[in-house]
Design an enzyme around this catalytic site. Structure first.
Site, PDB file in Angstrom:
ATOM      1  N   GLU A  42       0.835  -1.192   0.000  1.00 35.10           N
ATOM      2  CA  GLU A  42       0.000   0.000   0.000  1.00 35.10           C
ATOM      3  C   GLU A  42       0.876   1.251   0.000  1.00 35.10           C
ATOM      4  O   GLU A  42       2.106   1.167   0.132  1.00 35.10           O
ATOM      5  CB  GLU A  42      -0.912  -0.001   1.225  1.00 35.10           C
ATOM      6  CG  GLU A  42      -0.155  -0.022   2.540  1.00 35.10           C
ATOM      7  CD  GLU A  42      -0.924   0.626   3.677  1.00 35.10           C
ATOM      8  OE1 GLU A  42      -1.042   1.863   3.631  1.00 35.10           O
ATOM      9  OE2 GLU A  42      -1.369  -0.088   4.592  1.00 35.10           O
ATOM     10  N   LYS A 106      -6.189  10.464   0.566  1.00 33.43           N
ATOM     11  CA  LYS A 106      -6.168   9.123   1.146  1.00 33.43           C
ATOM     12  C   LYS A 106      -7.295   8.345   0.484  1.00 33.43           C
ATOM     13  O   LYS A 106      -8.472   8.681   0.628  1.00 33.43           O
ATOM     14  CB  LYS A 106      -6.377   9.188   2.660  1.00 33.43           C
ATOM     15  CG  LYS A 106      -6.248   7.841   3.355  1.00 33.43           C
ATOM     16  CD  LYS A 106      -6.383   8.005   4.870  1.00 33.43           C
ATOM     17  CE  LYS A 106      -6.214   6.680   5.575  1.00 33.43           C
ATOM     18  NZ  LYS A 106      -6.344   6.819   7.049  1.00 33.43           N
ATOM     19  N   ASP A 158     -18.502   3.155  13.385  1.00 35.66           N
ATOM     20  CA  ASP A 158     -17.209   3.530  12.792  1.00 35.66           C
ATOM     21  C   ASP A 158     -16.437   2.245  12.484  1.00 35.66           C
ATOM     22  O   ASP A 158     -15.715   1.707  13.327  1.00 35.66           O
ATOM     23  CB  ASP A 158     -16.423   4.421  13.755  1.00 35.66           C
ATOM     24  CG  ASP A 158     -15.227   5.091  13.078  1.00 35.66           C
ATOM     25  OD1 ASP A 158     -14.875   4.660  11.956  1.00 35.66           O
ATOM     26  OD2 ASP A 158     -14.665   6.044  13.646  1.00 35.66           O
ATOM     27  N   SER A 160     -13.978   0.296   9.568  1.00 34.77           N
ATOM     28  CA  SER A 160     -13.101   0.520   8.424  1.00 34.77           C
ATOM     29  C   SER A 160     -13.596  -0.233   7.186  1.00 34.77           C
ATOM     30  O   SER A 160     -14.082  -1.367   7.278  1.00 34.77           O
ATOM     31  CB  SER A 160     -11.686   0.061   8.766  1.00 34.77           C
ATOM     32  OG  SER A 160     -10.873   0.051   7.617  1.00 34.77           O
ATOM     33  N   ALA A 161     -13.438   0.407   6.032  1.00 29.03           N
ATOM     34  CA  ALA A 161     -13.778  -0.246   4.760  1.00 29.03           C
ATOM     35  C   ALA A 161     -12.867  -1.426   4.466  1.00 29.03           C
ATOM     36  O   ALA A 161     -13.177  -2.262   3.612  1.00 29.03           O
ATOM     37  CB  ALA A 161     -13.697   0.770   3.614  1.00 29.03           C
ATOM     38  N   ASP A 162     -11.742  -1.521   5.213  1.00 29.53           N
ATOM     39  CA  ASP A 162     -10.845  -2.668   5.021  1.00 29.53           C
ATOM     40  C   ASP A 162     -11.572  -3.984   5.281  1.00 29.53           C
ATOM     41  O   ASP A 162     -11.333  -4.989   4.602  1.00 29.53           O
ATOM     42  CB  ASP A 162      -9.653  -2.575   5.979  1.00 29.53           C
ATOM     43  CG  ASP A 162      -8.773  -1.357   5.727  1.00 29.53           C
ATOM     44  OD1 ASP A 162      -8.954  -0.704   4.681  1.00 29.53           O
ATOM     45  OD2 ASP A 162      -7.916  -1.070   6.577  1.00 29.53           O
ATOM     46  N   LYS A 179      -5.106  -2.894  14.264  1.00 28.75           N
ATOM     47  CA  LYS A 179      -4.393  -1.858  15.007  1.00 28.75           C
ATOM     48  C   LYS A 179      -4.885  -1.820  16.453  1.00 28.75           C
ATOM     49  O   LYS A 179      -6.075  -2.001  16.727  1.00 28.75           O
ATOM     50  CB  LYS A 179      -4.594  -0.503  14.327  1.00 28.75           C
ATOM     51  CG  LYS A 179      -3.924  -0.435  12.953  1.00 28.75           C
ATOM     52  CD  LYS A 179      -4.318   0.798  12.182  1.00 28.75           C
ATOM     53  CE  LYS A 179      -3.708   0.774  10.780  1.00 28.75           C
ATOM     54  NZ  LYS A 179      -4.204   1.840   9.914  1.00 28.75           N
TER      55      LYS A 179
END
Length: 770
Positions: A42, A106, A158, A160-162, A179
């Protein structure tokens, strides 16, 4: 039978058709051939993770780790709105420098269209890197830590799109776990809902393996699965995505090394304080993760950033090994078959006929078994034809080397000790052994030839079918072994030999060429670097070679046909080499390619004076050469029966007016532009010279056309290597230098004519030229 079917499916799916992303030639070649594993990387760590220049150093380090572990790095990013898979070093530098200004987007899944529409630079997150990887056909991706469900995510949503990307994109992410700033328990629950396999590397034989918490080896949450080797991880990917064709990704967690990991109690306390501060300030959404990471970095006195870098490098190593094991599964080979190189074939000893101090020219390129078929009568397609068939040692690199050898004999006599040297690679197979046998029977030095000990690599072969009159009908080539990275051996040979001239043919990979050019750039003595485009498809590779514009260019000469010139030009356009306003445009701008010069060209190209020039102008070849000239300095265009056209960049262009033209080898015309004064009072300009074919080459009976261009280049190189006159330089030092250039081109064309008349790829009669 099932295995064969699966292998066929994998070979087709390695590289997607009609790509909407720009994939580097090195990566494209590896994916098409299945010759080398590829690992995606990435770019948000470059654009949003680290300050400049640490971000650039980090990007370069992680790519080096991937290469050192046998894979090809594919850093993904958006440059001027275009999605790239595999960045050049110049693009890495630009992205890293631009990030300092804060003008880099981003880019996650939702941001792709906007970034492209507005032609923005963008760093890819895990989600967008997965998307680009899938489009390119890359299956393994290395990163630092995974995004996920933030604390109190059950209320804030909330997420993440990950995580959703992992549920719908079949790319395996190798990371240090979610994380630590996240709710790892909820993240694992979400991944389970998405049907994502989560496994953790059991690197120390633990009975209960926990998912790592990015900075920490353990997060307090047991991993759904574990694997004890990278081969096992590859097998999981293989069965999930290849055998069962599941469209979800896989999360492979690599615990941080014990010596680099932080303690859970230490980091959790800091994270709790950072989350509380973010809540008080109302920071959420896209800005939350950068805020938390910045706060953690400050409170750990930079230790978290230092750990982050180490973890990414560690993950890149693991991903490279997993990708290697996966490729072996897909190819049906064993990991122990990983390519290693030996200097000679088993049971063969190298023969060295020349001391290295007598070698001043090196040719780096293809060595192949050539099979040439010439039809006896009219060709009947889809049927057997009566033909004469001959096999011999060939390959562009070998042909150029052999022609250079004959050219040296024509200058210095048959007993000369001066020689050129071929650096190439063959497989440990029948064809490879046959080639070595033939070369050694001729007492040829084979120490520059590497032999792949991998059972999956075959010696390069070229097969051509010619009509009765010698014209080519169709040819096929398997040159995949030549595209392997054997740059360490090349550099080792160059270090010993210290040649004054190095020739590359474009069968070798752009990565190898770039690596060797970097070595050449750092030498104390200048080296003439020449590039032979080889073919129209291969010519586009030149744009991927790291070579700056004049006066910082390393390549001094390129020798394309008209078609190859078109290929080079188109690829330079596509890769935006003509958008370099820092180096390329200033170099072009001083050459004086203006209306006065264009009018001079039009006058000279009058149909009754120089119809060849008129045709080249109408076809755009001359104009294309002008744009490419700053990158190469000299462009020798091979025009077949019409001769050659030399387009050169000159730093004392006015001196051409005083060159006597009484030489019988003089060009039909010399046209010069008058550009601006440059540097130390140097008069810049372009020089165009046309050399028709010699009278001896007219009306010859063509036997085959296979090695005509190779013979021309080989003899041209032989002439250069035996003379004090280096006409590839941008200045004329003497009348003798210019006359020598004219004579060299004439002799090279005569050599080409001799090869056209013979059935061999290179004519031995070249040695008799005077």
């Amino acid at each position: 039978m099932k295995v064969l079917i699966h292998k066929r499916l994998f070979s087709v799916s390695r590289l997607r058709k009609n790509l909407s992303v720009l994939v580097s030639e090195e990566i494209k070649s590896a994916l098409q051939n299945g010759s080398k594993p590829v690992v995606s990387l990435e770019s948000t760590i470059i654009t949003h993770g680290l300050p400049y220049p640490e971000n650039l150093q980090m990007a370069q380090k992680v790519e080096t780790v991937v290469r050192d572990n046998g894979a090809i790095p594919a850093t993904c990013a958006f440059v001027d709105g275009k999605p790239y898979v595999g960045l050049t070093n110049d693009q890495l530098v630009r992205l890293a420098e631009t990030a300092a200004s804060g003008k880099v987007n981003k880019v996650s899944r939702r941001d792709i269209g906007y970034t492209m529409a507005n032609r923005l630079n963008g760093g890819t997150t895990i989600a967008s890197t997965m998307i680009l990887s899938k489009l390119a056909g890359i299956k393994v991706f290395a990163t630092g830590g995974l995004g996920g469900v933030h604390k109190d995510g059950q209320n804030t949503f909330d997420v993440s799109a990950d995580l959703t990307e992992l549920g719908r994109t079949p790319v395996s992410v190798v990371c240090s776990g979610p994380k630590s700033i996240l709710d790892i328990g909820l993240t694992l629950e979400y991944l389970e809902t998405q049907g994502v396999f989560v496994g953790t590397y059991n690197d120390d034989g633990r009975t209960k393996v926990q998912v790592p918490g990015f900075y920490c080896r353990e997060s307090g949450h047991v991993s759904p699965y574990s694997f004890s080797s990278f081969e096992e991880a590859a097998s999981i990917i293989h069965n999930q995505n290849n055998i069962m064709s599941l469209s979800s990704g896989n999360l492979l967690c690599i615990p941080p090394p014990k010596e680099s990991a932080l303690s859970s109690s230490f980091i959790n306390e800091i994270i709790d304080r950072a989350n509380e501060e973010a809540l008080q300030q109302g920071i959420k959404g896209k800005e939350l993760t950068p805020f938390l990471l910045s706060k953690i970095a400050k409170d750990t006195n930079g230790k978290s950033v230092e750990c982050n870098v180490k973890f990414v490098l560690n993950n890149a190593k693991a991903a490279s090994e997993i990708a290697t094991a996966l490729l072996h599964l897909e190819n049906g080979t064993k990991v122990k078959d990983t390519i290693t190189y030996q200097p000679i074939l088993q049971n063969f000893q190298p023969v060295k006929t020349n001391n290295e101090e007598n070698v001043n020219t090196v040719i780096i390129g293809s060595l192949a078994m050539d099979t040439i078929s010439q039809m006896k009568d009219v060709v009947h397609v889809k049927d057997s034809n009566i033909a004469s068939i001959k096999s011999s040692v060939g390959g562009v690199g070998f042909n150029v080397s052999l022609a250079c050898h004959y050219g040296l004999q024509s200058i210095l006599g048959r007993d000369t000790v001066q020689s050129s040297k071929l650096i190439s690679i063959v497989g440990n197979d029948f064809a490879g052994k046959s080639i070595i046998n033939q070369l050694q029977s001729l007492n040829v030095d084979t120490s520059g030839i590497l032999v792949s000990d991998a059972s999956t690599h075959s010696t390069a072969q070229y097969m051509a079918n010619h009509e009765k009159n010698g014209e080519l009908i169709v040819a096929s080539a398997d040159m995949s072994i030549i595209e392997e990275d054997f740059s360490d051996h090349v550099i080792d040979q160059l270090t010993k030999i210290k040649p004054s001239t190095v020739v590359f043919d474009c069968n070798v990979s752009p990565y190898l060429t770039s690596t060797v050019l970097e070595y050449i750039r750092n030498l104390d003595e200048p080296v003439n670097v020449i590039i032979e485009p080889t073919s129209f498809p291969k010519s586009s590779r030149i744009s991927s070679i790291r070579n700056r514009p004049f006066p910082n260019n390393t390549i001094k000469l390129v020798t394309p046909t008209i078609k190859e010139l078109e290929g080079i030009y188109a690829s330079f356009q596509t890769t935006e080499k003509f958008d370099d306003y820092d180096e390329w445009f200033p170099a072009l701008d001083v050459l004086g390619i203006n209306s006065v010069f264009r009018e001079k060209l039009n006058t000279m190209s009058n149909i009754n004076k120089h119809p060849v020039l008129k045709e080249l102008l109408n076809g755009g070849a001359v104009q294309q050469s002008f744009q490419l000239l700053p990158y190469f300095q000299n462009i020798l265009i091979k025009l077949g029966e019409d001769g050659v056209l030399l387009v050169s960049l000159s730093e004392n262009v006015k001196d051409y007016k005083s060159i006597p033209t009484t030489s019988s080898y003089k060009p039909s015309f010399t046209i010069t532009s008058e550009g601006r004064i440059y540097g130390d009072n140097k008069q810049m300009g372009v020089v165009i010279q046309y050399f028709p074919i010699p009278e001896e080459n007219k009306n010859i009976k063509i036997a085959n056309v296979t090695g005509a261009g190779d013979s021309l280049l080989g003899v041209l190189v032989a002439q250069l290597s035996t003379s004090e006159y280096n006409w590839l330089n941008t200045e004329i030092d003497s009348v003798e230098q210019e006359w020598f250039k004219w004579e060299s081109i004439n002799k090279a064309q005569l050599a080409s004519g001799l090869t056209l008349k013979c059935n061999s790829a290179v004519s031995q009669d070249i040695a008799t030229l005077k």
